[in-house]
Design an enzyme around this catalytic site. Structure first.
Site, PDB file in Angstrom:
ATOM      1  CG  ASN A   3      -1.507  -8.281  13.789  1.00 35.43           C
ATOM      2  OD1 ASN A   3      -2.664  -8.614  14.928  1.00 35.43           O
ATOM      3  ND2 ASN A   3      -0.822  -8.015  13.605  1.00 35.43           N
ATOM      4  CB  VAL A  61      -0.006  -9.278   6.565  1.00 34.21           C
ATOM      5  CG1 VAL A  61       0.054 -10.017   7.617  1.00 34.21           C
ATOM      6  CG2 VAL A  61      -0.855  -9.723   5.331  1.00 34.21           C
ATOM      7  CB  CYS A  62       0.162  -5.556  11.026  1.00 30.84           C
ATOM      8  SG  CYS A  62       0.349  -3.829  10.286  1.00 30.84           S
ATOM      9  CG  LEU A  63       3.385 -11.382  10.829  1.00 30.85           C
ATOM     10  CD1 LEU A  63       2.672 -11.882  12.484  1.00 30.85           C
ATOM     11  CD2 LEU A  63       3.769 -12.942  10.487  1.00 30.85           C
ATOM     12  CB  THR A  68       3.873  -4.781   8.686  1.00 31.52           C
ATOM     13  OG1 THR A  68       3.312  -6.018   8.625  1.00 31.52           O
ATOM     14  CG2 THR A  68       4.702  -4.495   6.971  1.00 31.52           C
TER      15      THR A  68
END
Length: 440
Positions: free
Chosen positions: A283, A290-292, A297
Site C-alpha cells: 500500500n 498511499v493506497c487506502l 486509492t
C-alpha cells in the site's frame, strides 16, 4: 499532560486572567500534586479556556494581529501563552489574559464577529481587559515563588523537573519552523472560513483520540502542524508489535485540500527513508503514493465528509497497512490458507523487515525536519531493543538469505548506532530523575 473529565461549561463569556500562585513551572509543584496544564482542566475555578474554543481577543492583542476573534489552537505552558488560529489561516501567540471565550450560537455569528473586529480595530474595550500592571505583578510574584520552591541542581538538590518530559502526541511546530520541505507546501489551502471549521474539527479529534507518550516515551502516532500553515500536517506512525514494521517510525505529509472535508485529505508517504528500489508494503509506493480506501486509492469504505477525520486516516495506516502479513494486502494474493501462501508471506515479511530496519537507520541518522527530538527519544528507547532482536534473529529459524543480509549488512550498522545505551543522535535527552539521597 492529563485531562480531567469533561463537564458542561456555562455559556456566558468570561474574562480570563490567572490569579496569584496559578502558574507553576515544572519542578515547582507541591508534594502529592499532579502536574497538569491548567488550560485543559474542565471545569476550573479560575480559567475557562479549552482547546478548540472560539475566543475574542482584547483590543491590545487585536491591534497587533488585526483580528478580534480566533480559535484556541495550542498551548505553550512553558512561556504561559496560547496559540490562536486567526480567520486568515495564520497562528499567533497571546497571553490568556488577552482572551475571553466567545458565546456564539452559530458559525455565522462567529464569522460576523471576526469581520466586525477586523473593521473596527481601534474600538475601546478596556472594560473587559485585565490590567497590565496586575498581570505583571502576578507573574513576577509567581516566578519568585517558583524560584523558592525549586531546589538548585548546582547545590546538589533534586527536582522533579529532571524527569523526562511528557511528549505530546499532537502539537504545533515552533513558530520559526516553516514547511519548506513539506510535500504539499505549494498546494492552496481551504478558504479561511472552511479552514477554521475544518481545523477546529480535526483539532478536537486529534487532541482526544491520540494517546500521549509518557515520561520520555514516544506515542505510537505523533502529529505536528505548522504555525504558519495550519492546513499542513506531518505525522509519524510507528509499526505495531508482531509485524515486520515493529518499532520502526514511518512518516507522512498530510494536507487539507481546498475542498476539504468534502474531499479526503492529501497524504504522501516519505519513502526516501527506505532508500530502496523495492516496496516494503503493497500500500506504500516508492513515489509516496498511499493506497487506502479512505483516500479513494484502494477498495473498501471511502471518505465520509461528515464523519471521517485525519485521525481515522492515521489509525487506518497503522492498523490496516502496517499489518502482520502485508503480503495478503496485494491484489491477487488471497491464497492465505495454502502452503504456498504462507511461504510467500513469510518471505515477504523477511524482506519487509530488512527494508524497515534500513528505514530505521536512515531515520535515526537524518530525521525529518521538526521531528529530530521525537526521533531521538523514540530510538533512545527502541534502538537497543531493535539491536537485541536482530542479534537473536541472525541465529534463529529465518531463511538463510535473511540471516546473511542481516548479519553482513544490517547488524554492523545497528551495533555502531545502538550498541551503546547512551545514543541520542546529538539531541541530549533530559537526565533521568536522580536517586533519592541516602537516609542519615
Amino acid at each position: 499532560m492529563r485531562r480531567s473529565t469533561a463537564q458542561t461549561r456555562p455559556t456566558s463569556s468570561k474574562q480570563l486572567g490567572p490569579p496569584r500562585s496559578a502558574l507553576r513551572p515544572p519542578g515547582a509543584r507541591r508534594r502529592g500534586e499532579t502536574e497538569v496544564t491548567v488550560f485543559e482542566l474542565v471545569p476550573h475555578p479560575w480559567c475557562d479556556l479549552r482547546l478548540g474554543d472560539v475566543v475574542m481577543i482584547s483590543p491590545e492583542g487585536a491591534l497587533e494581529c488585526g483580528w478580534w476573534v480566533g480559535l484556541l489552537f495550542a498551548v505553550n505552558p512553558e512561556h504561559f501563552v496560547v496559540r490562536v488560529l486567526l480567520p486568515h489561516g495564520g497562528i499567533q501567540s497571546f497571553k490568556p489574559g488577552h482572551l475571553r471565550v466567545a458565546d456564539m450560537d452559530s458559525e455565522e455569528e462567529y464569522q460576523a464577529a471576526g469581520q466586525e473586529g477586523h473593521e473596527d480595530e481601534n474600538e475601546d474595550d478596556t472594560a473587559t481587559e485585565a490590567p497590565k500592571d496586575e498581570l505583571a505583578g502576578e507573574e513576577n510574584s509567581e516566578a519568585e515563588e517558583a524560584d523558592e520552591s525549586e531546589p538548585s541542581m548546582s547545590s546538589g538538590g533534586s527536582s522533579s523537573s529532571t524527569a523526562r518530559p511528557e511528549i505530546l502526541a499532537f502539537d504545533t511546530f515552533d513558530e520559526d519552523l516553516e514547511p519548506s520541505d513539506h510535500h504539499f507546501v505549494d498546494r492552496t489551502p481551504p478558504p479561511p472560513k472552511a479552514l477554521m471549521r475544518a481545523v477546529r474539527r480535526e483539532l478536537s479529534a486529534l487532541r482526544t483520540g491520540l494517546l500521549d507518550g509518557g515520561e520520555g516515551v514516544v506515542a505510537p502516532i505523533m502529529v505536528r502542524t505548522y504555525a504558519s500553515r495550519s492546513d499542513l500536517f506531518r505525522a509519524m506512525v510507528v509499526g505495531p508489535p508482531s509485524t515486520p514494521y515493529a518499532d520502526v517510525p514511518f512518516f507522512f505529509d498530510l494536507a487539507m485540500s481546498p475542498q476539504y472535508p468534502a474531499e479526503p485529505p492529501l497524504v504522501h508517504y516519505l519513502a526516501h527513508f527506505v532508500n530502496s528500489s523495492e516496496r516494503l508494503n503493497p500500500n506504500l509506493y516508492r513515489d509516496g503514493k498511499v493506497c487506502l480506501s479512505l483516500l479513494g486509492t484502494w477498495a473498501g469504505p471511502g471518505w465520509d465528509p461528515s464523519k471521517s477525520t485525519l485521525l481515522q486516516v492515521l489509525v487506518s495506516l497503522q492498523g490496516l497497512v502496517l499489518v502482520e502479513d502485508p503480503y495478503f494486502n496485494e491484489p491477487g494474493h488471497g491464497d492465505a490458507r495454502t502452503d504456498h501462501g504462507h511461504q510467500a508471506a513469510a518471505l515477504y515479511n523477511e524482506n519487509a523487515r530488512l527494508l524497515s530496519l534500513r528505514a530505521a537507520l536512515n531515520t535515526a541518522q537524518q530525521p525529518p525536519k521538526g521531528f529530530e527530538e521525537v526521533v531521538a527519544a523514540h530510538f533512545a528507547e527502541k534502538g537497543p531493543k531493535l539491536l537485541a532482536e536482530c542479534e537473536e534473529a541472525a541465529t534463529g529459524s529465518h531463511s538463510e538469505g535473511f540471516r546473511q543480509v542481516l548479519s553482513r549488512s544490517i547488524l554492523p550498522q545497528l551495533r555502531e548506532v545502538w550498541g551503546s545505551q547512551s545514543w541520542n543522535h546529538g539531541f541530549p535527552l533530559p537526565p533521568r530523575r536522580p536517586p533519592p539521597p541516602p537516609k542519615v
